[in-house]
Write a protein that holds these residues in place. Structure first.
Motif, PDB file in Angstrom:
ATOM      1  N   PHE A   1      49.009  48.932  35.134  1.00  0.00           N
ATOM      2  CA  PHE A   1      50.297  49.545  34.787  1.00  0.00           C
ATOM      3  C   PHE A   1      50.095  51.042  34.886  1.00  0.00           C
ATOM      4  O   PHE A   1      49.435  51.642  34.040  1.00  0.00           O
ATOM      5  N   GLY A   2      50.635  51.648  35.926  1.00  0.00           N
ATOM      6  CA  GLY A   2      50.431  53.086  36.127  1.00  0.00           C
ATOM      7  C   GLY A   2      48.951  53.374  36.267  1.00  0.00           C
ATOM      8  O   GLY A   2      48.272  52.797  37.121  1.00  0.00           O
ATOM      9  N   ALA A   3      48.454  54.256  35.404  1.00  0.00           N
ATOM     10  CA  ALA A   3      47.049  54.667  35.514  1.00  0.00           C
ATOM     11  C   ALA A   3      46.117  53.680  34.810  1.00  0.00           C
ATOM     12  O   ALA A   3      44.909  53.750  34.966  1.00  0.00           O
ATOM     13  N   VAL A   4      46.699  52.767  34.036  1.00  0.00           N
ATOM     14  CA  VAL A   4      45.855  51.888  33.215  1.00  0.00           C
ATOM     15  C   VAL A   4      45.603  50.568  33.926  1.00  0.00           C
ATOM     16  O   VAL A   4      46.540  49.832  34.242  1.00  0.00           O
ATOM     17  N   GLN A   5      44.346  50.284  34.194  1.00  0.00           N
ATOM     18  CA  GLN A   5      44.012  48.978  34.763  1.00  0.00           C
ATOM     19  C   GLN A   5      43.828  47.994  33.610  1.00  0.00           C
ATOM     20  O   GLN A   5      42.933  48.146  32.778  1.00  0.00           O
ATOM     21  N   VAL A   6      44.715  46.992  33.565  1.00  0.00           N
ATOM     22  CA  VAL A   6      44.708  46.061  32.440  1.00  0.00           C
ATOM     23  C   VAL A   6      43.808  44.852  32.728  1.00  0.00           C
ATOM     24  O   VAL A   6      43.088  44.380  31.854  1.00  0.00           O
ATOM     25  N   LEU A   7      43.851  44.356  33.949  1.00  0.00           N
ATOM     26  CA  LEU A   7      43.005  43.220  34.329  1.00  0.00           C
ATOM     27  C   LEU A   7      42.089  43.635  35.485  1.00  0.00           C
ATOM     28  O   LEU A   7      42.543  44.121  36.511  1.00  0.00           O
ATOM     29  N   HIS A   8      40.789  43.414  35.280  1.00  0.00           N
ATOM     30  CA  HIS A   8      39.806  43.760  36.312  1.00  0.00           C
ATOM     31  C   HIS A   8      39.244  42.477  36.894  1.00  0.00           C
ATOM     32  O   HIS A   8      38.132  42.067  36.547  1.00  0.00           O
ATOM     33  N   GLY A   9      39.968  41.819  37.766  1.00  0.00           N
ATOM     34  CA  GLY A   9      39.414  40.631  38.413  1.00  0.00           C
ATOM     35  C   GLY A   9      39.175  39.472  37.462  1.00  0.00           C
ATOM     36  O   GLY A   9      38.039  39.054  37.246  1.00  0.00           O
ATOM     37  N   VAL A  10      40.248  38.949  36.911  1.00  0.00           N
ATOM     38  CA  VAL A  10      40.140  37.812  35.989  1.00  0.00           C
ATOM     39  C   VAL A  10      40.132  36.501  36.779  1.00  0.00           C
ATOM     40  O   VAL A  10      40.998  36.281  37.624  1.00  0.00           O
ATOM     41  N   SER A  11      39.141  35.671  36.528  1.00  0.00           N
ATOM     42  CA  SER A  11      39.051  34.354  37.175  1.00  0.00           C
ATOM     43  C   SER A  11      38.758  33.289  36.122  1.00  0.00           C
ATOM     44  O   SER A  11      37.864  33.477  35.301  1.00  0.00           O
ATOM     45  N   PHE A  12      39.510  32.231  36.133  1.00  0.00           N
ATOM     46  CA  PHE A  12      39.142  31.044  35.347  1.00  0.00           C
ATOM     47  C   PHE A  12      39.959  29.853  35.807  1.00  0.00           C
ATOM     48  O   PHE A  12      40.926  30.004  36.572  1.00  0.00           O
ATOM     49  N   LYS A  13      39.543  28.658  35.364  1.00  0.00           N
ATOM     50  CA  LYS A  13      40.239  27.427  35.754  1.00  0.00           C
ATOM     51  C   LYS A  13      40.616  26.635  34.515  1.00  0.00           C
ATOM     52  O   LYS A  13      39.919  26.706  33.503  1.00  0.00           O
ATOM     53  N   VAL A  14      41.689  25.895  34.634  1.00  0.00           N
ATOM     54  CA  VAL A  14      42.048  24.938  33.586  1.00  0.00           C
ATOM     55  C   VAL A  14      42.215  23.577  34.255  1.00  0.00           C
ATOM     56  O   VAL A  14      42.938  23.462  35.243  1.00  0.00           O
ATOM     57  N   TYR A  15      41.503  22.577  33.719  1.00  0.00           N
ATOM     58  CA  TYR A  15      41.536  21.246  34.322  1.00  0.00           C
ATOM     59  C   TYR A  15      42.490  20.325  33.580  1.00  0.00           C
ATOM     60  O   TYR A  15      42.787  20.559  32.392  1.00  0.00           O
ATOM     61  N   PRO A  16      42.923  19.266  34.255  1.00  0.00           N
ATOM     62  CA  PRO A  16      43.812  18.310  33.580  1.00  0.00           C
ATOM     63  C   PRO A  16      43.131  17.739  32.336  1.00  0.00           C
ATOM     64  O   PRO A  16      41.925  17.519  32.332  1.00  0.00           O
ATOM     65  N   GLY A  17      43.913  17.540  31.290  1.00  0.00           N
ATOM     66  CA  GLY A  17      43.395  16.857  30.109  1.00  0.00           C
ATOM     67  C   GLY A  17      42.510  17.704  29.224  1.00  0.00           C
ATOM     68  O   GLY A  17      41.744  17.183  28.436  1.00  0.00           O
ATOM     69  N   GLU A  18      42.569  19.013  29.330  1.00  0.00           N
ATOM     70  CA  GLU A  18      41.780  19.825  28.402  1.00  0.00           C
ATOM     71  C   GLU A  18      42.648  20.898  27.746  1.00  0.00           C
ATOM     72  O   GLU A  18      43.677  21.311  28.273  1.00  0.00           O
ATOM     73  N   VAL A  19      42.203  21.297  26.561  1.00  0.00           N
ATOM     74  CA  VAL A  19      42.820  22.411  25.863  1.00  0.00           C
ATOM     75  C   VAL A  19      41.866  23.589  25.982  1.00  0.00           C
ATOM     76  O   VAL A  19      40.707  23.479  25.579  1.00  0.00           O
ATOM     77  N   VAL A  20      42.358  24.658  26.575  1.00  0.00           N
ATOM     78  CA  VAL A  20      41.521  25.837  26.771  1.00  0.00           C
ATOM     79  C   VAL A  20      42.051  26.956  25.890  1.00  0.00           C
ATOM     80  O   VAL A  20      43.251  27.256  25.923  1.00  0.00           O
ATOM     81  N   GLY A  21      41.166  27.562  25.109  1.00  0.00           N
ATOM     82  CA  GLY A  21      41.561  28.692  24.282  1.00  0.00           C
ATOM     83  C   GLY A  21      41.329  29.982  25.039  1.00  0.00           C
ATOM     84  O   GLY A  21      40.247  30.179  25.606  1.00  0.00           O
ATOM     85  N   LEU A  22      42.355  30.825  25.082  1.00  0.00           N
ATOM     86  CA  LEU A  22      42.185  32.140  25.692  1.00  0.00           C
ATOM     87  C   LEU A  22      42.180  33.143  24.545  1.00  0.00           C
ATOM     88  O   LEU A  22      43.203  33.332  23.882  1.00  0.00           O
ATOM     89  N   VAL A  23      41.033  33.734  24.293  1.00  0.00           N
ATOM     90  CA  VAL A  23      40.925  34.614  23.124  1.00  0.00           C
ATOM     91  C   VAL A  23      40.491  36.007  23.551  1.00  0.00           C
ATOM     92  O   VAL A  23      39.986  36.217  24.657  1.00  0.00           O
ATOM     93  N   GLY A  24      40.690  36.941  22.663  1.00  0.00           N
ATOM     94  CA  GLY A  24      40.325  38.326  22.939  1.00  0.00           C
ATOM     95  C   GLY A  24      41.043  39.223  21.958  1.00  0.00           C
ATOM     96  O   GLY A  24      42.025  38.818  21.327  1.00  0.00           O
ATOM     97  N   ASP A  25      40.537  40.443  21.852  1.00  0.00           N
ATOM     98  CA  ASP A  25      41.134  41.394  20.925  1.00  0.00           C
ATOM     99  C   ASP A  25      42.491  41.866  21.462  1.00  0.00           C
ATOM    100  O   ASP A  25      42.832  41.605  22.614  1.00  0.00           O
ATOM    101  N   ASN A  26      43.252  42.566  20.623  1.00  0.00           N
ATOM    102  CA  ASN A  26      44.492  43.170  21.124  1.00  0.00           C
ATOM    103  C   ASN A  26      44.154  44.116  22.279  1.00  0.00           C
ATOM    104  O   ASN A  26      43.213  44.887  22.186  1.00  0.00           O
ATOM    105  N   GLY A  27      44.909  44.008  23.360  1.00  0.00           N
ATOM    106  CA  GLY A  27      44.660  44.881  24.501  1.00  0.00           C
ATOM    107  C   GLY A  27      43.599  44.357  25.453  1.00  0.00           C
ATOM    108  O   GLY A  27      43.265  45.009  26.428  1.00  0.00           O
ATOM    109  N   ALA A  28      43.083  43.158  25.173  1.00  0.00           N
ATOM    110  CA  ALA A  28      42.058  42.601  26.053  1.00  0.00           C
ATOM    111  C   ALA A  28      42.647  42.086  27.365  1.00  0.00           C
ATOM    112  O   ALA A  28      41.937  41.913  28.349  1.00  0.00           O
TER     113      ALA A  28
END
Lengths: 336, 257
Positions: free
Chosen positions: B19-46
């Motif tokens: 967003f403008g000068a701020v890079q919020v995501l630096h190459g995020v990669s992950f997968k979610v498979y059928p039949g699983e619950v995946v928690g996405l956690v991180g601090d505010n601003g992560a």
């Protein structure tokens, strides 16, 4: 955990169903108020329960109700339209000017004039809708500005004087009373109210209207085309103001630039008396109809009771404030 | 859990967003498979909410790919993402409080009556009623009447309706953004059970939450975001709360007591 346990667990959180009941009660309550008013006015003023007063009150109520029907849709979306009265006035002027100009050909004049009148209302509503959605100006400010624009244009076009020379066939229409009982404007308005009431309650259009007023972001996320829907609603409200303008010309056999003055006050009062919330998401045409009858009855009752009819404007203004205050109280109680 | 032969329901590959000068995501990669619950956690601003908004189509990535069942997709709007079977339950703006349970379950997906009435937009209330009952029964949600107004329901019941709506339309992924944040202990437990039932029906769930006990309670895997990067991904039962907090904060685990 078994399914039974899970089910019990969820139903344990069952919320009280009281507010639904209260809402129904409120609908009945307002009908009760109406009946009580009829009774009280009937006792105070013997002429009130006459057939003649029924005809004049019911015809008078049509103007408020036609505007209030559109206003119900607008208020259900959480908006407001202050321009309905002046939109009525402008439609009365444009339609009557066309009819007066073509007075030698009354058939053509009536058809063309009616179309122009409806188109005038539609145009005012369309502009309201476009300004509100595209320029993102609040409905209150947009329609307040439009109130001035439409009203001023009405005076400019007419030169500030009444348009006479309305074809007799047209004024006969508005003055016609079936069986000494049912005025033509009442019939027209009843059809409009019933059709609109069914549409608001039973169709996807109505569902979207409530959804927008109930939770705008939820409606947006669900993919409801907000702008398009709101433009449709303000345009519809304008068209209904156009219909009211035509009936006004027809009833009085003149096009007056002051027609519809203060009508927005009556229309909004009718809607809030009918149980709608100015915060949106609520309101029915049935409630609005009761509200419109109450607002109109106050006028004729005051006239019969020999009180200056101007008091009605004062009373209506006070009713709006009180009704919104009660709604606010109920809301706080529900939230707390 | 993460059988590699099976196509991921959804996969993010090297997603970047600024967003403008701020890079919020630096190459995020992950997968979610059928039949699983995946928690996405991180601090505010992560970068959690930016990630969610990209998956749900509300934002478009500057670079990188989203793949649904192995196929590259482009979500220009939330409507496109929903068409691919991805449903998001946002924390606050999920339901229309003045409308009924049924109306909310079918919001902008109303069943229309057949014939001329249908062309005029008349709603098929009876069919929606029946289908609503089915949808809620499937997840063991017990609501007295489909005509009940949302604002009459408890917070937990509302969240249950929102999750049920997402689960019934989201065939590929249900994203839940802080579903228990506003709920009490008992109601949270109810919603966590509901999440398990959604998973058991085969629809994977991506759970965004600050409430670590809930994340540990219900997820199969945990993905940790820090400063716009995936810094850890682990099977939930193989890691400890302290580890996860360390990953989130990037510092040392705090030893209480």
């Amino acid at each position: 955990m078994t399914n039974d346990e899970a089910q019990q667990e969820i139903s344990r959180a069952a919320a009280p169903r009281r507010s639904r009941f209260v809402k129904h009660l409120r609908g009945m309550w307002i009908l009760g108020v109406l009946l009580a008013m009829v009774l009280i006015f009937g006792i105070l003023a013997p002429g009130f329960l006459s057939l003649q007063n029924w005809v004049s009150t019911s015809v008078y109520a049509t103007e408020t109700l036609l505007l209030a029907v559109g206003e119900t849709f607008v208020i259900a979306t959480g908006g407001i339209d202050l321009s309905v009265g002046s939109s009525l006035g402008l439609s009365a002027i444009t339609s009557s000017m066309v009819m007066a100009a073509l007075v030698a050909h009354p058939g053509v004049g009536i058809i063309l004039g009616s179309l122009v009148g409806l188109l005038t209302g539609a145009t005012v509503g369309l502009f309201n809708g476009i300004i509100i959605t595209k320029l993102r100006i609040t409905p209150f400010i947009t329609t307040l500005g439009m109130l001035g624009i439409a009203s001023g244009l009405g005076f400019l076009l007419s030169g500030g004087t009444d348009i006479t020379n309305i074809p007799a066939a047209f004024s006969n229409f508005g003055g016609y009373v079936f069986a000494n009982f049912l005025g033509m404007p009442v019939l027209v308005t009843a059809v409009v109210a019933v059709v609109s009431g069914i549409f608001l309650a039973k169709t996807r259009f109505g569902r979207r209207t409530y959804a927008i007023g109930s939770n705008r972001e939820a409606a947006r996320v669900a993919g409801i085309p907000l702008d398009r829907h709101l433009i449709k609603i303000y345009t519809l409200t304008g068209v209904l103001a156009g219909v009211a303008g035509l009936l006004n010309v027809s009833r009085f056999a003149i096009g007056s630039p002051t027609a519809g003055q203060n009508d927005e006050l009556n229309a909004i009062a009718a809607v809030v008396i009918g149980g709608a919330s100015l915060f949106g998401g609520e309101g029915t045409i049935f409630g609005t109809t009761i509200g419109a009858i109450i607002v109109s009855m106050i006028v004729t009752a005051l006239v019969i009771l020999n009180v200056q009819a101007y008091w009605q404007i004062v009373v209506t203004g006070a009713i709006i404030i009180i009704a919104v205050y009660l709604d606010q109280l109920q809301r706080q109680r529900a939230a707390g | 859990m993460t059988e590699s032969h099976e196509a991921a329901s959804i996969e993010l590959v090297d997603v970047e967003k600024r967003f403008g000068a701020v890079q919020v995501l630096h190459g995020v990669s992950f997968k979610v498979y059928p039949g699983e619950v995946v928690g996405l956690v991180g601090d505010n601003g992560a970068g959690k909410s930016t990630t969610v908004r990209i998956i749900s189509g509300a934002l478009q990535p500057d670079s990188g790919e989203i793949r649904v069942n192995g196929k590259k997709v482009r979500f220009d709007s939330p409507i496109v993402a929903r068409r691919e079977g991805i449903e998001t339950v946002y924390q606050d703006l999920a339901l229309a409080p003045h409308l009924s349970v049924k109306a909310n379950l079918f919001l902008n997906r109303e069943e229309i009556r057949p014939g001329l009435l249908g062309r005029l937009g008349f709603l098929n209330e009876r069919q929606m009623d029946q289908e609503s009952v089915d949808k809620l029964n499937l997840l063991h949600i017990n609501i007295a009447s489909m005509d009940q107004i949302i604002q009459e329901l408890s917070g937990g019941q509302r969240q249950a309706i929102a999750v049920a709506r997402a689960a019934s339309w989201g065939s590929r992924l249900v994203i839940l953004d802080e579903p228990t944040a506003a709920l009490g202990v008992e109601e949270s437990r109810m919603v966590l059970n509901l999440i398990r039932r959604v998973r058991d029906s085969g629809v994977p769930v991506l759970l965004i939450s600050h409430t670590m006990p809930h994340v540990f309670d219900v997820t199969d895997r945990i993905i940790v975001l820090r400063q716009g990067r995936v810094v850890a991904g682990a099977v939930t039962r193989e890691c400890t709360l302290e580890q996860v907090i360390m990953w989130i904060t990037g510092g040392q685990a705090i030893h209480a007591g």
